[in-house]
Scaffold this active site. Structure first.
Site, PDB file in Angstrom:
ATOM      1  N   ARG A 166       0.904  -1.355  -0.133  1.00  0.00           N
ATOM      2  CA  ARG A 166       0.045   0.118  -0.040  1.00  0.00           C
ATOM      3  C   ARG A 166       0.906   1.179   0.026  1.00  0.00           C
ATOM      4  O   ARG A 166       1.523   1.526   0.975  1.00  0.00           O
ATOM      5  CB  ARG A 166      -0.765   0.162   1.120  1.00  0.00           C
ATOM      6  CG  ARG A 166      -1.690   1.499   1.321  1.00  0.00           C
ATOM      7  CD  ARG A 166      -2.923   1.228   2.109  1.00  0.00           C
ATOM      8  NE  ARG A 166      -2.691   1.256   3.616  1.00  0.00           N
ATOM      9  CZ  ARG A 166      -3.521   1.366   4.632  1.00  0.00           C
ATOM     10  NH1 ARG A 166      -4.743   1.529   4.351  1.00  0.00           N
ATOM     11  NH2 ARG A 166      -3.018   1.211   5.892  1.00  0.00           N
ATOM     12  N   ASP A 452      -3.683   3.100  14.557  1.00  0.00           N
ATOM     13  CA  ASP A 452      -2.758   3.642  13.385  1.00  0.00           C
ATOM     14  C   ASP A 452      -3.124   5.332  13.264  1.00  0.00           C
ATOM     15  O   ASP A 452      -4.151   5.598  13.913  1.00  0.00           O
ATOM     16  CB  ASP A 452      -2.514   2.633  12.203  1.00  0.00           C
ATOM     17  CG  ASP A 452      -4.049   2.377  11.603  1.00  0.00           C
ATOM     18  OD1 ASP A 452      -4.989   3.275  11.841  1.00  0.00           O
ATOM     19  OD2 ASP A 452      -4.118   1.991  10.572  1.00  0.00           O
TER      20      ASP A 452
END
Length: 551
Positions: A166, A452
C-alpha cells in the site's frame, strides 16, 4: 563524501546510505520522475476537485450518487477475472514495512500480507527507504532478521502469504526527493521504487496472474482511480509485462467514495481485484465530510461499530457492488491484540473478534483484515467453516437486497451517546499515537488495540467537532458542554495520566509534550486541517542538501 547518482531534474535531500543507494539508482529515479512529470498536473486537478467538494459540503451539501455516471452503475460489465493466485483472501494481515514485521506477517498463516507505506508507517526518510530495501529482500526471498536481544534469526518459511503493497495517498508529498524543483508525490515514490526494483528488474518472475499486487488508499472519486490506472499501464509498458498484470484493491475509506464504487471499479476494471471496507478511516471521513454540520455529531467512537445503520449499509453495498463486478469484497480491520497477562480478558477480546468476523462472512465478505498474527488462526477458522470449502463468495453472495440502499441510508446519523470518557479517550489515544509517530513508529499498541493514523484521526476530528459546536456530553449521566477551556483541562489531566501509565523515564525521553501541543492545536484550530499527519510531517523531515549529484 558519497552521493546519490541522480538524473537531471532530480535532487535527493535525505541522508546518504549505501543500502538506500541500491534503491535510489539513476534508472529507478528516472522511472519515478517520469511518473511525476506525466501525472502531476492530473494530481493537482483531483486535489482541487477535493477542495471544491469540501466547500460544497461545508456550505450544507452532501455527497451522493452522480447522475452523469448512472450508465456505469447500471451497466452490465465485469472486471477482469480474479487471478487464481489470490482467489483465496479469507484473512489478510497488515502492518508497516519494518523488517521483522514483514517476515512474521508473511509467515503467520494469513493468505495476504499488506505491507504498508501509509497509515501504519511514520514516513521518515529512514522508514521509507529501509522499507524499500526490506521489500526487495522479501520479494527475492532473501530477507532475514537477527534479533540480538533474543539471539534469534528470523527468515521466511517455504509457504508464505501473497504480498500486497500500500503506497501513500495522493495528498502526501515526499519532501526528501525533489523533482523539477518541487517535492515528489509520495505515492508515486512508494509505487515507483517498489515496482521498478521488483517488477521491472525481475519481470520474468511476475505477471501472468502473479502480480504485482497493491492496495490503494484514501481516494474520494473515480477520477483519482483513473490516474492510478494510467500509472499502471505506463508501468506495465516499461516492464514489458502484459496489460492487467498489476492487480489492485481499492480501500473504500472515505464517505464520498462509497458513492463512487462502481465508477472506481470501472476505471480499474483491467486491474482491480476488489474493494475493502476501510472502516476506521471511513468513520473519520464521515466526521470530516460533515465537519460544518452541527446535526451530524457522532457518538463516542467505541459506539460507532458495524451495527450502526450507515456502517452496515456501507458494507452491504460494497459486497453487492464487488460481486456484481466479479471481484473480492474485503471486510474491515480487527484491531485487537493479544492480552498476555489476562487470559479471561484475552478470551473475551477473541470472542468479540469471532463475532465480528462471523457477521462479515455471513454478510458475504470474501475475506477480512487483522492487525496481529495472533488473530489469524481464529479468523481463518470462522471464514473457512462458513464458506463451504470455497475460496471466496463472489458467485454465491450476490446481495441483490442491497440494491435498495439509498443515499440517506449511507449517511444516516449513528445512534449513541457522547461522554466525557469519550473525550478523554480520544485525547489520550491521539497524543500517544502522535508521540510515537513523531519518533518513527506508525503502528502503536494502546489499551489492547493496535492504533494507526486512522484511529488517531477519528480522535482528532471528533474532538474538534465537539469543541466547535459546544457539544453537550451526556453519556456519563451528567450534562456538560465541551468548551476550549474544558478541553484544555482534559489535555492537562490526560497528559498526567499518560505520564503515570508510561513512566517518567519514557515520558521524558519521548515527545509526549510536543505531541500534546500539536494535538491540542489540531483540535482547536478554527478550520479543520484535512489530515493530522500533513501538519506533523514537517517535524520529521530532515534535509541533507548535499547527498545527490547528476553525474
Amino acid at each position: 563524501m558519497s552521493l546519490y547518482d541522480v538524473p537531471d531534474g532530480v535532487e535527493i535531500r535525505g541522508r546518504y546510505d549505501n543500502q538506500f543507494a541500491q534503491i535510489l539508482t539513476r534508472d529507478a529515479l528516472e522511472f519515478v520522475a517520469g511518473l511525476q512529470r506525466e501525472f502531476r498536473d492530473q494530481v493537482r486537478y483531483v486535489m482541487e476537485c477535493r477542495r471544491e467538494a469540501k466547500k460544497r459540503y461545508n456550505s450544507g451539501g452532501s455527497p451522493g450518487f452522480d447522475p452523469a455516471t448512472k450508465f456505469v452503475r447500471e451497466g452490465d460489465w465485469k472486471c477482469a477475472p480474479v487471478p487464481p493466485a489470490v482467489a483465496d483472501r479469507s484473512v489478510e494481515i497488515t502492518g508497516p514495512v519494518e523488517r521483522k514485521m514483514i517476515i512474521n506477517a508473511l509467515n503467520c498463516g494469513a493468505k495476504v500480507f499488506m505491507a504498508d507505506f501509509e497509515d501504519a508507517l511514520s514516513p521518515s526518510w529512514e522508514n521509507l527507504m529501509r522499507g524499500q530495501v526490506n521489500l526487495r529482500d522479501a520479494v527475492n526471498k532473501t530477507i532475514t532478521f537477527h534479533d540480538q536481544a533474543r539471539n534469534r534469526v528470523y527468515k521466511l518459511n517455504d509457504t508464505i502469504a501473497k504480498l500486497f503493497v500500500r503506497p501513500r495517498g495522493w495528498h502526501l508529498p515526499e519532501a526528501h526527493i525533489i523533482i523539477d524543483g518541487e517535492p515528489a508525490i509520495g505515492c508515486l515514490v512508494d509505487f515507483g521504487l517498489y515496482f521498478y526494483h521488483n517488477h521491472v528488474m525481475y519481470r520474468s518472475a511476475h505477471g501472468a496472474g502473479f502480480g504485482p499486487f497493491f492496495y490503494l488508499p484514501k481516494m474520494e472519486h473515480s477520477r483519482e482511480a483513473r490516474i492510478w490506472n494510467n500509472v499502471f499501464e505506463r508501468a506495465e509498458r516499461t516492464a514489458g509485462i502484459n496489460r492487467g498484470s498489476i492487480r489492485v484493491t481499492v480501500l473504500i475509506e472515505t464517505l464520498p467514495a462509497v458513492f463512487q464504487m462502481d465508477e472506481m471499479l470501472y476505471e480499474l476494471r483491467d486491474h482491480s481485484v476488489g474493494l475493502n471496507c476501510g472502516r476506521w478511516d471511513y468513520i473519520f471521513s464521515y466526521i470530516k465530510t460533515f465537519q460544518a454540520h452541527p446535526d451530524r455529531l457522532l457518538p463516542d467512537r467505541v459506539q460507532v461499530g458495524m451495527a450502526q445503520h450507515f456502517m452496515r449499509c456501507y458494507s452491504d453495498l460494497l459486497i453487492r457492488t464487488c460481486h456484481r463486478r466479479g471481484v473480492h469484497a474485503m471486510g474491515g480491520m480487527a484491531a485487537q491484540i493479544p492480552i498476555r497477562d489476562d487470559p479471561a480478558a484475552n478470551e473475551a477480546a477473541l470472542e468479540l473478534v469471532r463475532k465480528d468476523k462471523l457477521r462479515e462472512v455471513r454478510a458475504g465478505h470474501d475475506g477480512t483484515w487483522a492487525a496481529h498474527p495472533g488473530l489469524i488462526q481464529p479468523i481463518l477458522e470462522v471464514f473457512t467453516s462458513n464458506m463451504a470449502g470455497k475460496a471466496n463468495q463472489i458467485q454465491t453472495a450476490t446481495r441483490e437486497d442491497a440494491d435498495a440502499i439509498t443515499e440517506e441510508d449511507l449517511m444516516q446519523m449513528p445512534r449513541g451517546t457522547r461522554s466525557m470518557e469519550g473525550l478523554r479517550l480520544n485525547t489520550r489515544v491521539g497524543i500517544q499515537y502522535l508521540a510515537a509517530w513523531l519518533t518513527g513508529t506508525g503502528s502503536v499498541p494502546l489499551y489492547n488495540l493496535m492504533e494507526d493514523a486512522a484511529t488517531a484521526e477519528i480522535s482528532r476530528v471528533q474532538n474538534w467537532q465537539w469543541i466547535k459546536f459546544g457539544t453537550v456530553l451526556n453519556g456519563d449521566g451528567v450534562k456538560i458542554r465541551v468548551t476550549p477551556e474544558l478541553f484544555a483541562k482534559v489535555v492537562e489531566e490526560e497528559m498526567e495520566r499518560i505520564k503515570r501509565e508510561v513512566g517518567m523515564e519514557k515520558f521524558t525521553r519521548g515527545l509526549y509534550r510536543e505531541a500534546g501541543k500539536i494535538f491540542a492545536k489540531q483540535c482547536t484550530v478554527p478550520e479543520l486541517d484535512d489530515f493530522l499527519t500533513l501538519d506533523a510531517y514537517n517535524l520529521i523531515v530532515v534535509h541533507h542538501p548535499k547527498t545527490s549529484a547528476s553525474l
